[in-house]
Design a protein around this motif. Structure first.
Motif, mmCIF file in Angstrom:
data_model
loop_
_atom_site.group_PDB
_atom_site.id
_atom_site.type_symbol
_atom_site.label_atom_id
_atom_site.label_comp_id
_atom_site.label_asym_id
_atom_site.label_seq_id
_atom_site.Cartn_x
_atom_site.Cartn_y
_atom_site.Cartn_z
ATOM 1 N N GLU A 272 -5.371 -3.010 -0.143
ATOM 2 C CA GLU A 272 -3.945 -3.359 -0.091
ATOM 3 C C GLU A 272 -3.097 -2.106 0.191
ATOM 4 O O GLU A 272 -2.186 -2.134 1.020
ATOM 5 N N MET A 273 -3.429 -1.002 -0.486
ATOM 6 C CA MET A 273 -2.707 0.253 -0.265
ATOM 7 C C MET A 273 -2.937 0.772 1.156
ATOM 8 O O MET A 273 -2.031 1.319 1.777
ATOM 9 N N GLN A 274 -4.154 0.578 1.676
ATOM 10 C CA GLN A 274 -4.427 0.975 3.066
ATOM 11 C C GLN A 274 -3.537 0.199 4.024
ATOM 12 O O GLN A 274 -2.983 0.766 4.983
ATOM 13 N N ASP A 275 -3.375 -1.112 3.768
ATOM 14 C CA ASP A 275 -2.517 -1.947 4.616
ATOM 15 C C ASP A 275 -1.067 -1.461 4.601
ATOM 16 O O ASP A 275 -0.321 -1.650 5.568
ATOM 17 N N GLU A 276 -0.693 -0.833 3.490
ATOM 18 C CA GLU A 276 0.675 -0.318 3.350
ATOM 19 C C GLU A 276 0.819 1.095 3.912
ATOM 20 O O GLU A 276 1.880 1.715 3.801
ATOM 21 N N GLY A 277 -0.271 1.622 4.490
ATOM 22 C CA GLY A 277 -0.207 2.936 5.136
ATOM 23 C C GLY A 277 -0.725 4.097 4.310
ATOM 24 O O GLY A 277 -0.712 5.244 4.765
ATOM 25 N N MET A 278 -1.196 3.830 3.085
ATOM 26 C CA MET A 278 -1.712 4.887 2.214
ATOM 27 C C MET A 278 -3.108 5.306 2.678
ATOM 28 O O MET A 278 -3.949 4.452 2.976
ATOM 29 N N LYS A 279 -3.340 6.606 2.735
ATOM 30 C CA LYS A 279 -4.654 7.114 3.127
ATOM 31 C C LYS A 279 -5.515 7.312 1.873
ATOM 32 O O LYS A 279 -5.600 8.405 1.311
ATOM 33 N N CYS A 280 -6.127 6.219 1.420
ATOM 34 C CA CYS A 280 -7.054 6.269 0.288
ATOM 35 C C CYS A 280 -8.206 5.307 0.572
ATOM 36 O O CYS A 280 -8.013 4.294 1.247
ATOM 37 N N TYR A 281 -9.387 5.647 0.055
ATOM 38 C CA TYR A 281 -10.602 4.913 0.421
ATOM 39 C C TYR A 281 -11.514 4.828 -0.807
ATOM 40 O O TYR A 281 -11.559 5.737 -1.621
ATOM 41 N N PHE A 282 -12.252 3.709 -0.914
ATOM 42 C CA PHE A 282 -13.120 3.549 -2.078
ATOM 43 C C PHE A 282 -14.569 3.871 -1.749
ATOM 44 O O PHE A 282 -15.014 3.780 -0.601
#
Length: 332
Positions: A272-282
């Motif tokens: 969800e955060m990736q969709d919002e443009g945040m560069k974070c990955y699991f």
């Protein structure tokens, strides 16, 4: 001599899942990692004639000769004794400052600390490469915890396993803003240990060949991305590599499923955060805990988002960390 060592856990950026040679503990594919500041095992080892037998205490609990934990420790001690040409029994006391056997790579830091401390206590002065090979015999991922910063564990091709060891890709200073957020979903030990799970995957997963073939390519690609500090590409590769590893585990017979409800909640939050443009990955190793790969500047926003998830008991923020080092304070 009595020696105490601190060693840090590491998180695989591209995974290892499956031994090619069970005796030599060599992997089907190379893997890459970052050693984590803050997730530490402290281990004291003493060889002395006063001990009538080997003794092993972990997190305050003594493990007897019938336990798997004791057998793993004794195997490492026997290798060290053989190299040092000594026969003394040893006392080993070890503490983790994070959940044990729950998917936070406690075996990596534990076996790295044990190998380093035991070799010093036995009077050996071994190279990092030699220590990496010995620690690999106890836990494959431990070979990477011998390395400061970012590491690659080479799968190797030699019949004697002599070229399957970890070496540094870049020191911890190379990428000071790099962060791993460890989400504690469960503090319980996992029901299926990684060693048993991957052995079954090698035998029964229909996608095992696809897994290790792709994983080798991923490892080589990851080395370049780390050196060039290409964060977004690194995160995407680590995430996809993790998913394929767990797909291999899940398609094993019987299925090896480490994910818990909280694991999926965090994964969905990251997407969800990736969709919002945040560069974070699991990414996840063998266990329910999710590690989020991010940069220091985004940590406050990600932590705020994780607070909304009831399954997340704790978030441990880690920077790239050191390899093992001798400390003065003994545990006994």
């Amino acid at each position: 001599m009595k020696v105490t060592v601190k060693a840090n856990a590491n998180i695989a950026l591209t995974k290892y899942w499956g031994k090619k040679d069970a005796a030599l503990k060599t992997p089907w594919n190379s893997s890459t990692s970052v050693t984590l500041d803050g997730l530490e095992t402290t281990t004291t080892v003493e060889f002395d004639k006063k001990y009538k037998k080997d003794e092993f205490v972990l997190d305050g609990k003594e493990f007897g000769p019938e336990t798997d934990e004791f057998k793993e420790v004794k195997e490492q001690l026997d290798i060290i004794r053989g190299k040092a040409k000594i026969k003394d029994n040893a006392k080993v006391v070890s503490n983790n400052n994070f959940p044990t056997a729950a998917g936070f790579a406690s075996s990596a830091s534990g076996l790295a600390a044990l190998t380093f401390a035991a070799s010093k206590a036995a009077g050996l002065n071994l190279s990092t490469k030699e220590l990496s090979i010995i620690s690999r015999m106890g836990s494959g991922s431990a070979s990477r915890s011998l390395i400061d910063g970012f590491a690659i564990w080479h799968r190797g091709s030699a019949k004697d396993g002599s070229d399957s060891f970890a070496e540094q890709i870049a020191p911890k200073e190379h990428w000071p803003e790099f962060r791993i957020l460890g989400c504690v979903i469960s503090k319980n030990a996992k029901k299926i240990k990684s060693r048993a799970g991957m052995a079954q995957s090698v035998k029964t997963s229909p996608i095992f060949e696809q897994w290790y073939t792709n994983a080798e390519k991923d490892a080589q690609a990851m080395v370049k991305l780390i050196k060039e500090k290409k964060f977004e590409e690194l995160g995407k590769l680590a995430q996809s590599n993790c998913i394929l590893m767990h797909a291999c585990a899940m398609t094993t017979q019987p299925p090896v499923i480490y994910w818990a409800p909280g694991t999926l909640e965090v994964m969905h939050k990251v997407l969800e955060m990736q969709d919002e443009g945040m560069k974070c990955y699991f990414t996840m190793d063998g266990g329910p805990q999710v590690k989020i790969i991010c940069l220091a500047s985004d940590v406050p926003k990600i932590k705020a988002a994780l607070k909304e998830i009831e399954y997340v008991h704790e978030v441990i923020e880690c920077k790239p960390g050191l390899g093992p080092r001798v400390v003065k304070e003994n545990l006994f």
